[in-house]
Design an enzyme around this catalytic site. Structure first.
Site, PDB file in Angstrom:
ATOM      1  N   GLY A  15      41.740  38.018  22.495  1.00  0.00           N
ATOM      2  CA  GLY A  15      40.574  38.471  21.743  1.00  0.00           C
ATOM      3  C   GLY A  15      40.458  39.968  21.807  1.00  0.00           C
ATOM      4  O   GLY A  15      41.264  40.643  22.446  1.00  0.00           O
ATOM      5  N   ASP A 131      25.501  46.137  34.216  1.00  0.00           N
ATOM      6  CA  ASP A 131      25.665  45.592  32.864  1.00  0.00           C
ATOM      7  C   ASP A 131      25.890  44.082  32.920  1.00  0.00           C
ATOM      8  O   ASP A 131      26.785  43.553  32.275  1.00  0.00           O
ATOM      9  CB  ASP A 131      26.830  46.293  32.151  1.00  0.00           C
ATOM     10  CG  ASP A 131      26.713  46.118  30.638  1.00  0.00           C
ATOM     11  OD1 ASP A 131      27.668  46.451  29.923  1.00  0.00           O
ATOM     12  OD2 ASP A 131      25.663  45.608  30.189  1.00  0.00           O
TER      13      ASP A 131
HETATM   14  C1  LIG Z   1      36.500  38.727  22.149  1.00  0.00           C
HETATM   15  O1  LIG Z   1      37.132  37.556  22.647  1.00  0.00           O
HETATM   16  C2  LIG Z   1      37.828  37.680  23.777  1.00  0.00           C
HETATM   17  C3  LIG Z   1      38.084  38.928  24.276  1.00  0.00           C
HETATM   18  C4  LIG Z   1      38.807  39.014  25.418  1.00  0.00           C
HETATM   19  C5  LIG Z   1      39.258  37.878  26.072  1.00  0.00           C
HETATM   20  C6  LIG Z   1      38.985  36.614  25.559  1.00  0.00           C
HETATM   21  C7  LIG Z   1      39.467  35.444  26.315  1.00  0.00           C
HETATM   22  N1  LIG Z   1      39.774  35.731  27.589  1.00  0.00           N
HETATM   23  C8  LIG Z   1      40.248  34.762  28.402  1.00  0.00           C
HETATM   24  N2  LIG Z   1      40.545  35.071  29.694  1.00  0.00           N
HETATM   25  C9  LIG Z   1      40.585  36.318  30.253  1.00  0.00           C
HETATM   26  C10 LIG Z   1      40.314  37.563  29.711  1.00  0.00           C
HETATM   27  C11 LIG Z   1      40.534  38.473  30.726  1.00  0.00           C
HETATM   28  C12 LIG Z   1      40.394  39.947  30.693  1.00  0.00           C
HETATM   29  N3  LIG Z   1      40.910  37.786  31.798  1.00  0.00           N
HETATM   30  N4  LIG Z   1      40.937  36.490  31.506  1.00  0.00           N
HETATM   31  C13 LIG Z   1      40.409  33.466  27.990  1.00  0.00           C
HETATM   32  C14 LIG Z   1      40.105  33.127  26.680  1.00  0.00           C
HETATM   33  C15 LIG Z   1      40.261  31.797  26.238  1.00  0.00           C
HETATM   34  C16 LIG Z   1      39.944  31.467  24.955  1.00  0.00           C
HETATM   35  C17 LIG Z   1      39.484  32.449  24.074  1.00  0.00           C
HETATM   36  C18 LIG Z   1      39.322  33.748  24.484  1.00  0.00           C
HETATM   37  C19 LIG Z   1      39.618  34.118  25.795  1.00  0.00           C
HETATM   38  C20 LIG Z   1      38.257  36.545  24.412  1.00  0.00           C
END
Ligand SMILES: COc1cccc(-c2nc(Nc3cc(C)[nH]n3)cc3ccccc23)c1
Length: 274
Positions: A15, A131
């Site tokens: 994302g 935050d």
């Molecule tokens: C804006 O949508 C965003 C943005 C950033 C990450 C996700 C997202 N992140 C993670 N895990 C993460 C992210 C980080 C930094 N560590 N673990 C899992 C997901 C699973 C399904 C959809 C989306 C996901 C979404």
């Protein structure tokens, strides 16, 4: 330990955050799964958030807690900065909250106690998050929450800059009411935010949600109503967190001992009493 892009196989884009994209990644050698957050230097310079990025790296690198997203390392090339972050398998908490509208009290209590545990870890190191909101919380594969996005955290006591804050919903009275600026106690702003978060988990919207001007007025007076479907114990804890005077907010250790939390979180207690 030196990291570089060639060490990783980049997977799907998870994302997009405000200042960069997040990818699933696997470290080739070990097969270790992580999340790679890519920030563009020119965007950081334009957004004048260099200090926040360096602070996020500095602070998060030194934190080790099951409910705080770990930052394993970072590296950069000519145009980009890469943060090697822990992968939280179930993604963003606020998406779960919007989908479910609001959480059952048991799930909310588990999240609140996990947040309290993470905040105690931060406050012991004189770090305030500043935050706390659902958008900055991720969910691990076992359903545990992972506090992330330390771009706003600072070492207390801190000079405050509200200019780039996002939503007002989570600001405490001492930050919206000039008469209270002198009582801008730092760690205690996170207690207020925990109260707002708990309310939003249980009700599905923030307690002072309104137009920006009205939100500030309502925060300054702690003017909120708690719907009748919220249990008396939960209502009691919310009202002990959303207290105007920072000194009178319930301490984190007492949040974890509160009857509402004990009732929902310590099953062995429950089994004993049954
Ligand atoms: C804006 O949508 C965003 C943005 C950033 C990450 C996700 C997202 N992140 C993670 N895990 C993460 C992210 C980080 C930094 N560590 N673990 C899992 C997901 C699973 C399904 C959809 C989306 C996901 C979404």
């Amino acid at each position: 330990k030196q990291f570089h892009l060639g060490m990783f196989e980049i997977g799907r884009a998870l994302g997009k955050g405000k200042f960069g994209r997040v990818y699933l990644a696997r470290e080739r050698q070990s097969g270790f799964i992580c999340a790679l957050k890519v920030l563009f230097k020119n965007e950081i310079q334009q957004g004048r958030i260099e200090k926040q990025v360096t602070r996020e790296i500095e602070i998060q690198t030194h934190l080790r807690h099951p409910n705080i997203l770990q930052l394993y390392g970072h590296f950069h090339d000519s145009k980009r900065i890469f943060l090697i972050l822990e992968f939280a398998g179930k993604g963003e908490l606020y998406k779960h909250l919007r989908k479910e509208n609001r959480f059952p009290e048991r799930k909310a209590a588990q999240y609140v106690t996990q947040m309290a545990s993470a905040l105690r870890h931060l406050h012991r190191k004189h770090i305030i998050h500043r935050d706390i909101k659902p958008e900055n919380i991720l969910v691990g594969i076992y359903g545990e929450i992972k506090m992330s996005d330390f771009g706003w955290s600072v070492h207390a006591p801190s000079g405050r800059r509200l200019t780039q804050c996002g939503t007002l919903d989570y600001l405490p009275p001492e930050m919206v009411d000039p008469r209270r600026y002198d009582k801008c106690y730092d760690e205690k702003v996170d207690l207020w935010a925990l109260g707002v978060l708990m309310y939003e988990f249980l009700v599905g919207e923030a307690p002072f949600e309104d137009t920006p001007v009205m939100t500030q007025r309502r925060i300054a007076k702690a003017d909120m109503t708690i719907p009748s479907f919220v249990s008396p114990e939960a209502r009691d804890l919310i009202s002990k967190l959303l207290v105007l005077d920072p000194d009178k907010r319930i301490p984190l250790v007492d949040v974890q001992q509160h009857p509402w939390v004990i009732k929902h979180c310590c099953k062995d207690e429950k089994e004993k009493s049954e």
